[in-house]
Design an enzyme around this catalytic site. Structure first.
Site, PDB file in Angstrom:
ATOM      1  N   CYS A  43      39.447  45.905  27.534  1.00  0.00           N
ATOM      2  CA  CYS A  43      40.377  46.521  28.479  1.00  0.00           C
ATOM      3  C   CYS A  43      41.269  47.522  27.736  1.00  0.00           C
ATOM      4  O   CYS A  43      41.582  47.346  26.560  1.00  0.00           O
ATOM      5  CB  CYS A  43      41.238  45.460  29.154  1.00  0.00           C
ATOM      6  SG  CYS A  43      42.329  46.155  30.433  1.00  0.00           S
ATOM      7  N   HIS A  99      40.684  39.940  29.462  1.00  0.00           N
ATOM      8  CA  HIS A  99      41.866  39.138  29.163  1.00  0.00           C
ATOM      9  C   HIS A  99      42.465  38.571  30.445  1.00  0.00           C
ATOM     10  O   HIS A  99      42.324  39.157  31.526  1.00  0.00           O
ATOM     11  CB  HIS A  99      42.907  39.967  28.405  1.00  0.00           C
ATOM     12  CG  HIS A  99      43.472  41.119  29.195  1.00  0.00           C
ATOM     13  ND1 HIS A  99      44.727  41.087  29.768  1.00  0.00           N
ATOM     14  CD2 HIS A  99      42.943  42.324  29.526  1.00  0.00           C
ATOM     15  CE1 HIS A  99      44.940  42.236  30.398  1.00  0.00           C
ATOM     16  NE2 HIS A  99      43.881  43.000  30.270  1.00  0.00           N
ATOM     17  N   CYS A 102      44.821  40.347  33.620  1.00  0.00           N
ATOM     18  CA  CYS A 102      44.401  41.758  33.605  1.00  0.00           C
ATOM     19  C   CYS A 102      44.862  42.458  34.884  1.00  0.00           C
ATOM     20  O   CYS A 102      44.466  42.065  35.992  1.00  0.00           O
ATOM     21  CB  CYS A 102      42.888  41.847  33.454  1.00  0.00           C
ATOM     22  SG  CYS A 102      42.294  43.555  33.356  1.00  0.00           S
TER      23      CYS A 102
HETATM   24 CO    CO Z   1      43.332  44.501  31.547  1.00  0.00          CO
END
Ligand code: CO
Length: 216
Positions: A43, A99, A102
Site C-alpha cells: 500500500c 495492512h 487500510c
Molecule cells: Co492502505
C-alpha cells in the site's frame, strides 16, 4: 532564503555519509547492479515502508506501491513492475503486503463518494461484494474491516498469479513464490496469511494458461 525542503537535503547528506562510514564503496557497488530476491507490492500508505519493515537495504527489494496494494490486469504500471522483476531481475518471491486499517479498503466498504479514486477502489468493492456472505457474517465492525483487508490481499495474490508473466515463469521452470502478508499499524509486525502460491496447479482451471509459443 533557505530551500523549503532543506531539512530533507540535510537528512539525505547525513544518511549517505552514514552508509559509507564502514563501507566507502557502498554506493559505487550498488550503482553497478541490483539483485533483489523480492518484489514487494504494498500500500502507498506512508506508515508501511517496505525496506524498513523487513530490514532490507537498498538493492534488496524491488517495490511497487499503490492505494490498497491492488493488482489489476490492465494496469500497465503494475504489470511493468512485475514483468521487469520476474523476467529480468528474476526475483524468487513476490510479497503482497497489505495492512490492517487500510484507508482504501475501508473506503471501498462505504457508500460515500471520494472523487476520482472511487474508480480505483471499485476493484476492492468488487472483492468485497464477491465475499459478501463471509464478510457480513462477522458481527464486529473492526473484525469485519480486518477481514476485508486480508481478503483483498488474497485476491491480489491471485491476480498476480493469473498474469501470463507469472505463469510463463513457472512454465520455464523458474522458481517463483507468491506470498500474502498483512501488516499491523499498531505493533509494526507482519503476519503471513498462510498461503503460498508457487505453481499453476493451485489456480482455478479457468485461469491456467499454457504457452503456445515454442521456446528453444
Ligand atoms: Co492502505
Amino acid at each position: 532564503m533557505t530551500h523549503p525542503l532543506q531539512h530533507l537535503f540535510d537528512n539525505n547528506a547525513r544518511w549517505a555519509a552514514g552508509e559509507t562510514t564502514d563501507d566507502p564503496h557502498y554506493f559505487q557497488r550498488l550503482s553497478t547492479q541490483q539483485k533483489p530476491d523480492y518484489l514487494w507490492i504494498g500500500c502507498a500508505d506512508s506508515r508501511v515502508p517496505a525496506n524498513e519493515i523487513i530490514g532490507l537495504d537498498p538493492g534488496e527489494v524491488f517495490v511497487h506501491r499503490n492505494v490498497a496494494n491492488v493488482v489489476v490486469h490492465t494496469d500497465m504500471n503494475c504489470l511493468s513492475v512485475v514483468q521487469y522483476a520476474v523476467d529480468i531481475l528474476k526475483v524468487k518471491h513476490i510479497i503482497v503486503c497489505g495492512h490492517y486499517g487500510c484507508g482504501g479498503v475501508l473506503a471501498a466498504m462505504e457508500n460515500t463518494q471520494h472523487g476520482l479514486i472511487d474508480n480505483w477502489l471499485r476493484h476492492i468493492k468488487d472483492v468485497y461484494r464477491k465475499h459478501q456472505e463471509e464478510i457480513n457474517a462477522i458481527g464486529d465492525l473492526a473484525e469485519r474491516q480486518a477481514r476485508v483487508c486480508e481478503i483483498n490481499i488474497l485476491e491480489q495474490m491471485a491476480n498476480i498469479c493469473y498474469t501470463t508473466i507469472v505463469q510463463n515463469a513457472w512454465q520455464r521452470g523458474q522458481a517463483l513464490a507468491v506470498h500474502g502478508w498483512v501488516y499491523g499499524l499498531t505493533d509494526g509486525l507482519v503476519k503471513d496469511l498462510g498461503v503460498i502460491i508457487d505453481k499453476p496447479e493451485q489456480l482455478p482451471t479457468a485461469y491456467r494458461m499454457t504457452n503456445s509459443v515454442t521456446e528453444d
